[in-house]
Write a protein that holds these residues in place. Structure first.
Motif, PDB file in Angstrom:
ATOM      1  N   ALA A  99       0.826  -1.204   0.000  1.00 39.67           N
ATOM      2  CA  ALA A  99       0.000   0.000   0.000  1.00 39.67           C
ATOM      3  C   ALA A  99       0.859   1.252   0.000  1.00 39.67           C
ATOM      4  O   ALA A  99       0.604   2.214  -0.742  1.00 39.67           O
ATOM      5  CB  ALA A  99      -0.932  -0.007   1.211  1.00 39.67           C
ATOM      6  N   ARG A 100       1.897   1.271   0.815  1.00 33.63           N
ATOM      7  CA  ARG A 100       2.775   2.439   0.903  1.00 33.63           C
ATOM      8  C   ARG A 100       3.563   2.630  -0.397  1.00 33.63           C
ATOM      9  O   ARG A 100       3.752   3.757  -0.864  1.00 33.63           O
ATOM     10  CB  ARG A 100       3.742   2.285   2.071  1.00 33.63           C
ATOM     11  CG  ARG A 100       3.067   2.211   3.433  1.00 33.63           C
ATOM     12  CD  ARG A 100       2.612   3.600   3.893  1.00 33.63           C
ATOM     13  NE  ARG A 100       2.314   3.600   5.298  1.00 33.63           N
ATOM     14  CZ  ARG A 100       1.121   3.336   5.830  1.00 33.63           C
ATOM     15  NH1 ARG A 100       0.099   3.060   5.029  1.00 33.63           N
ATOM     16  NH2 ARG A 100       0.958   3.360   7.128  1.00 33.63           N
ATOM     17  N   GLN A 101       4.041   1.551  -0.966  1.00 31.19           N
ATOM     18  CA  GLN A 101       4.851   1.680  -2.175  1.00 31.19           C
ATOM     19  C   GLN A 101       4.012   2.079  -3.384  1.00 31.19           C
ATOM     20  O   GLN A 101       4.431   2.911  -4.197  1.00 31.19           O
ATOM     21  CB  GLN A 101       5.609   0.375  -2.434  1.00 31.19           C
ATOM     22  CG  GLN A 101       6.702   0.109  -1.407  1.00 31.19           C
ATOM     23  CD  GLN A 101       7.467  -1.168  -1.674  1.00 31.19           C
ATOM     24  OE1 GLN A 101       6.889  -2.238  -1.805  1.00 31.19           O
ATOM     25  NE2 GLN A 101       8.783  -1.058  -1.747  1.00 31.19           N
ATOM     26  N   VAL A 102       2.841   1.497  -3.518  1.00 32.91           N
ATOM     27  CA  VAL A 102       1.950   1.881  -4.617  1.00 32.91           C
ATOM     28  C   VAL A 102       1.578   3.353  -4.502  1.00 32.91           C
ATOM     29  O   VAL A 102       1.567   4.092  -5.500  1.00 32.91           O
ATOM     30  CB  VAL A 102       0.686   0.994  -4.633  1.00 32.91           C
ATOM     31  CG1 VAL A 102      -0.373   1.574  -5.559  1.00 32.91           C
ATOM     32  CG2 VAL A 102       1.040  -0.429  -5.070  1.00 32.91           C
ATOM     33  N   ALA A 103       1.285   3.805  -3.291  1.00 33.30           N
ATOM     34  CA  ALA A 103       0.921   5.209  -3.090  1.00 33.30           C
ATOM     35  C   ALA A 103       2.056   6.135  -3.516  1.00 33.30           C
ATOM     36  O   ALA A 103       1.831   7.183  -4.144  1.00 33.30           O
ATOM     37  CB  ALA A 103       0.543   5.452  -1.634  1.00 33.30           C
ATOM     38  N   ARG A 104       3.309   5.774  -3.187  1.00 31.60           N
ATOM     39  CA  ARG A 104       4.451   6.619  -3.551  1.00 31.60           C
ATOM     40  C   ARG A 104       4.642   6.638  -5.073  1.00 31.60           C
ATOM     41  O   ARG A 104       4.899   7.693  -5.672  1.00 31.60           O
ATOM     42  CB  ARG A 104       5.703   6.109  -2.848  1.00 31.60           C
ATOM     43  CG  ARG A 104       6.969   6.917  -3.126  1.00 31.60           C
ATOM     44  CD  ARG A 104       6.943   8.286  -2.475  1.00 31.60           C
ATOM     45  NE  ARG A 104       8.174   9.023  -2.740  1.00 31.60           N
ATOM     46  CZ  ARG A 104       9.259   8.988  -1.950  1.00 31.60           C
ATOM     47  NH1 ARG A 104       9.240   8.257  -0.828  1.00 31.60           N
ATOM     48  NH2 ARG A 104      10.332   9.690  -2.249  1.00 31.60           N
ATOM     49  N   LEU A 105       4.537   5.488  -5.719  1.00 31.86           N
ATOM     50  CA  LEU A 105       4.699   5.436  -7.165  1.00 31.86           C
ATOM     51  C   LEU A 105       3.569   6.181  -7.882  1.00 31.86           C
ATOM     52  O   LEU A 105       3.801   6.829  -8.905  1.00 31.86           O
ATOM     53  CB  LEU A 105       4.757   3.978  -7.633  1.00 31.86           C
ATOM     54  CG  LEU A 105       6.048   3.230  -7.288  1.00 31.86           C
ATOM     55  CD1 LEU A 105       5.868   1.730  -7.470  1.00 31.86           C
ATOM     56  CD2 LEU A 105       7.217   3.724  -8.140  1.00 31.86           C
ATOM     57  N   ASN A 106       2.365   6.082  -7.352  1.00 31.11           N
ATOM     58  CA  ASN A 106       1.253   6.817  -7.945  1.00 31.11           C
ATOM     59  C   ASN A 106       1.440   8.321  -7.804  1.00 31.11           C
ATOM     60  O   ASN A 106       1.042   9.090  -8.675  1.00 31.11           O
ATOM     61  CB  ASN A 106      -0.061   6.406  -7.289  1.00 31.11           C
ATOM     62  CG  ASN A 106      -0.538   5.040  -7.749  1.00 31.11           C
ATOM     63  OD1 ASN A 106      -0.087   4.518  -8.770  1.00 31.11           O
ATOM     64  ND2 ASN A 106      -1.463   4.447  -7.004  1.00 31.11           N
ATOM     65  N   ALA A 107       2.049   8.732  -6.702  1.00 29.74           N
ATOM     66  CA  ALA A 107       2.192  10.165  -6.419  1.00 29.74           C
ATOM     67  C   ALA A 107       3.344  10.794  -7.191  1.00 29.74           C
ATOM     68  O   ALA A 107       3.338  12.003  -7.432  1.00 29.74           O
ATOM     69  CB  ALA A 107       2.399  10.383  -4.924  1.00 29.74           C
ATOM     70  N   GLU A 108       4.356  10.012  -7.578  1.00 28.64           N
ATOM     71  CA  GLU A 108       5.536  10.552  -8.250  1.00 28.64           C
ATOM     72  C   GLU A 108       5.758   9.814  -9.570  1.00 28.64           C
ATOM     73  O   GLU A 108       6.368   8.756  -9.604  1.00 28.64           O
ATOM     74  CB  GLU A 108       6.765  10.425  -7.358  1.00 28.64           C
ATOM     75  CG  GLU A 108       6.670  11.210  -6.057  1.00 28.64           C
ATOM     76  CD  GLU A 108       7.935  11.146  -5.240  1.00 28.64           C
ATOM     77  OE1 GLU A 108       9.037  11.077  -5.848  1.00 28.64           O
ATOM     78  OE2 GLU A 108       7.846  11.147  -4.003  1.00 28.64           O
TER      79      GLU A 108
END
Length: 304
Positions: A99-108
């Motif tokens: 969840a944390r990694q997907v959120a970071r990749l989606n944001a940047e």
């Protein structure tokens, strides 16, 4: 189409595979497929993978031994997710890792690959230290002659990035991931989440294996730096490799292993408590599923 394809290579990993897999299948982010890449296992690893009966699990098995790089490239070719995540058969994911990694990749959108901080644990399941880390791309890549502090089982990146760079074949044994980063970093963007989201298994050091890793990585560094005409980096890589040999000898001792595991910091009581609670919950889940788990990960606090 799942959002994430998880690549989990395994060869004769029956004693730890179930714990690694259940830590993936119990993620708070559930939109993924888990590709178990069997490399000619002679033990029960394939049966364990199929024993979960989870539709998200895909076992790729041909009975042959092709080594790690070939299996990872096989997984890259078979993956259908937007992102690809790495996982090893003896490591453990914390529940919010994906969840944390997907959120970071989606944001940047400019970010190609993101890792996370990792807790180190030994064969008995005890937390022994923290893996060294650098959080930003600039700090991760500041000393390419000295390697990249980006723990490979913590990786999640864009599928097109993995397909663009792939793993070198024939492989550089025990240096596959560092070679890929070395080749890709000038045209890529990396980052590490400042959260402990992975349990990274480290057992006693094998001098034969570590020397093989050093030799293969140095060969890759010499090749890359020569092609780029980075002669200073080439000389620094040779120097650093020589300077690390005494440290490798130290790491082979009991006292040296303790120092090795604490290079990234000590484990606080709060982190240790969270780790032990995670292990207990995963082992309970395996008991519910009536799946075996090996002696490498006993319930914390039990007799060893």
């Amino acid at each position: 189409m799942p959002e994430v394809s998880v690549l989990l290579p395994v060869r004769d990993g029956a004693r730890t595979l179930a714990v690694a897999m259940v830590s993936v299948l119990e993620q708070s982010f559930g939109d993924f497929e888990l590709l178990v890449l069997d490399d000619g296992s002679a033990d029960a690893s394939p049966d364990i993978a199929l024993g979960f009966g989870d539709r998200r699990v895909r076992l790729l098995r041909d009975g042959m031994k092709q080594n790690l790089a070939a299996r990872l490239n096989q997984g890259i070719d078979a993956a259908v997710g937007r992102y690809i995540a790495r996982m090893d058969a003896d490591d453990v994911c914390f529940p919010d890792r994906f969840a944390r990694q997907v959120a970071r990749l989606n944001a940047e959108e400019a970010l190609d690959l993101v890792g996370c901080r990792a807790l180190i644990f030994d064969d008995s399941g005890d937390a022994t230290g923290l893996f060294p880390c650098r959080l930003s791309h600039e700090k991760l890549c500041a000393q390419p002659w000295n390697g990249f502090y980006l723990a490979h089982p913590s990786w999640m990146g864009r599928a097109d990035w993995f397909r663009r760079y792939r793993y070198q074949s024939p492989e550089l044994a025990r240096a596959q991931d560092q070679e890929l980063l070395l080749r890709a970093y000038p045209d890529s963007r990396f980052a590490v989440l400042d959260e402990i989201l992975l349990g990274y298994h480290m057992g006693p050091i094998s001098l034969r294996k570590i020397l093989s890793s050093r030799r293969n990585l140095l060969a890759a560094q010499i090749g890359q730096f020569a092609r780029r005409r980075e002669w200073r980096y080439l000389l620094l890589a040779m120097l650093v490799t020589m300077l690390k040999l005494p440290r490798d000898l130290l790491f082979a001792t009991t006292a040296g292993r303790r120092w090795r595991d604490r290079r990234g910091g000590d484990v606080s009581p709060e982190i240790e408590q969270s780790w032990n609670a995670l292990l207990r919950s995963l082992l309970r889940r395996l008991d519910e599923l009536q799946l075996p788990h090996g002696p490498e990960l006993p319930t914390p606090g039990s007799p060893k």
